[in-house]
Design an enzyme around this catalytic site. Sequence first.
Site, PDB file in Angstrom:
ATOM      1  N   HIS A 157       0.813  -1.227   0.000  1.00  0.00           N
ATOM      2  CA  HIS A 157       0.000   0.000   0.000  1.00  0.00           C
ATOM      3  C   HIS A 157       0.843   1.273   0.000  1.00  0.00           C
ATOM      4  O   HIS A 157       0.305   2.354  -0.264  1.00  0.00           O
ATOM      5  CB  HIS A 157      -0.944   0.035   1.207  1.00  0.00           C
ATOM      6  CG  HIS A 157      -2.015  -1.007   1.182  1.00  0.00           C
ATOM      7  ND1 HIS A 157      -2.925  -1.107   0.150  1.00  0.00           N
ATOM      8  CD2 HIS A 157      -2.324  -2.009   2.042  1.00  0.00           C
ATOM      9  CE1 HIS A 157      -3.754  -2.113   0.387  1.00  0.00           C
ATOM     10  NE2 HIS A 157      -3.418  -2.699   1.518  1.00  0.00           N
ATOM     11  N   ASP A 193      -2.520 -10.299  -2.674  1.00  0.00           N
ATOM     12  CA  ASP A 193      -3.125  -9.858  -1.414  1.00  0.00           C
ATOM     13  C   ASP A 193      -4.593  -9.508  -1.672  1.00  0.00           C
ATOM     14  O   ASP A 193      -4.960  -9.100  -2.778  1.00  0.00           O
ATOM     15  CB  ASP A 193      -2.369  -8.632  -0.895  1.00  0.00           C
ATOM     16  CG  ASP A 193      -2.828  -8.163   0.470  1.00  0.00           C
ATOM     17  OD1 ASP A 193      -2.183  -8.537   1.463  1.00  0.00           O
ATOM     18  OD2 ASP A 193      -3.836  -7.413   0.543  1.00  0.00           O
ATOM     19  N   HIS A 195      -6.209  -7.006  -0.750  1.00  0.00           N
ATOM     20  CA  HIS A 195      -6.421  -5.574  -1.005  1.00  0.00           C
ATOM     21  C   HIS A 195      -5.649  -5.130  -2.252  1.00  0.00           C
ATOM     22  O   HIS A 195      -4.586  -5.666  -2.559  1.00  0.00           O
ATOM     23  CB  HIS A 195      -5.944  -4.744   0.189  1.00  0.00           C
ATOM     24  CG  HIS A 195      -6.601  -5.113   1.492  1.00  0.00           C
ATOM     25  ND1 HIS A 195      -6.065  -6.043   2.362  1.00  0.00           N
ATOM     26  CD2 HIS A 195      -7.760  -4.689   2.046  1.00  0.00           C
ATOM     27  CE1 HIS A 195      -6.861  -6.168   3.416  1.00  0.00           C
ATOM     28  NE2 HIS A 195      -7.908  -5.360   3.249  1.00  0.00           N
ATOM     29  N   ASP A 282      -4.689 -12.815   2.994  1.00  0.00           N
ATOM     30  CA  ASP A 282      -5.938 -12.317   3.586  1.00  0.00           C
ATOM     31  C   ASP A 282      -7.136 -12.621   2.683  1.00  0.00           C
ATOM     32  O   ASP A 282      -8.265 -12.232   2.978  1.00  0.00           O
ATOM     33  CB  ASP A 282      -5.867 -10.823   3.949  1.00  0.00           C
ATOM     34  CG  ASP A 282      -5.052  -9.983   2.994  1.00  0.00           C
ATOM     35  OD1 ASP A 282      -4.689 -10.477   1.909  1.00  0.00           O
ATOM     36  OD2 ASP A 282      -4.802  -8.804   3.321  1.00  0.00           O
TER      37      ASP A 282
END
Length: 342
Positions: A157, A193, A195, A282
């Site tokens: 991120h 991931d 996200h 995740d």
Amino acid sequence: MQVVTSDDHLKHHALELDSTTLIPSWETPTRVDSVRKALAADHPFVAPRTLDESLLHSVHDADYLSFMATVWERWAAEERGPAAMGVAWPSRRMAGNRRPTSLRGLLGYHGFAADCSVVADTWAAAKISAALAQTAAEIVTGGERAAFALCRPPGHHATRDQFGGYCYINNAAIAVEVLRRAGHARVGVLDIDYHHGNGTQDIFYERNDVFMTSIHGDPAFEFPYFTGFADEIGSGAGAGFTRNEPLPAGTEFEPWFAALRRCLDAIIDAGCSAVVVSTGVDTFTEDPISQFRLATDDYPAIGQLVASAGLPTVFIMEGGYAVDELGENVAGILNGFEEATR
Ligand code: Q9C
Ligand code: ZN
């Protein structure tokens, strides 16, 4: 597969804003223990080499790096509590490109989300985490087919000049730079991931020497909310070198795996000679903050498919918050990869 790991992450455990309460971040030190436990029997652990600071400057802006190196000192001097974080961020219809001078202003300028704060040992831990990614990439440029960096804090991120989403330095981008400097003309990024890898996308958005792909919860409902849509494909020289696969809440393995095939095919078609896998798990059905439905048994097939590309591969740890199963899920990917290359 060599696993690059260190204890220097231990003192970093940030706070995050959960609704209206600051809670200990889901991104916990115990995550590393879970992964080490699952890998210890089958994989050698190696220590990181010294961080080449020039890599940080390839990936992040100088003013961001100097701010992050001093933010905790400044925060502590002003005695503002247990974790440094912003309260206001440049937003729509604000120009947003002038850099403030105050600590509060800079925390907003160099951050993008209230799920992420800086504590005393954050920056030291982030630099070691980057060194883990660098070392894993160097192991691969040294001739190994693959290596795994057990990075903590994670990195995907972090943009050129902002922390957020538990990330401060973009470890995957560090690995890409090591591969590029070693002569790989074009490097693929496979961000699995849950996200969107907004930071990695930001860093390489205008470049055609990196092919960025990401499979993630649709930003229409999921963090980071404002990036990761399918129509983000890169710009300038990088147009066509970013691929996003946003998927709905509740996505099961089969459609997720189909998206993975599309991303890997795109990386191969683009002529990439190495790949960096932003390895978040995740996507697991029991992840406490995520909404996909992958099962522990699904992870080996991911490693097998990645191996089938035949490319030098650097795995970088990203997210995954179901701590008890985290290690087994990561091990599934790495063992699946190794079984397919044996
Ligand atoms: N209440 C990574 O997986 N915040 N970052 C969620 C949950 C965003 C996750 C808040 C999660 C960021 C590397
Ligand atoms: Zn994640």
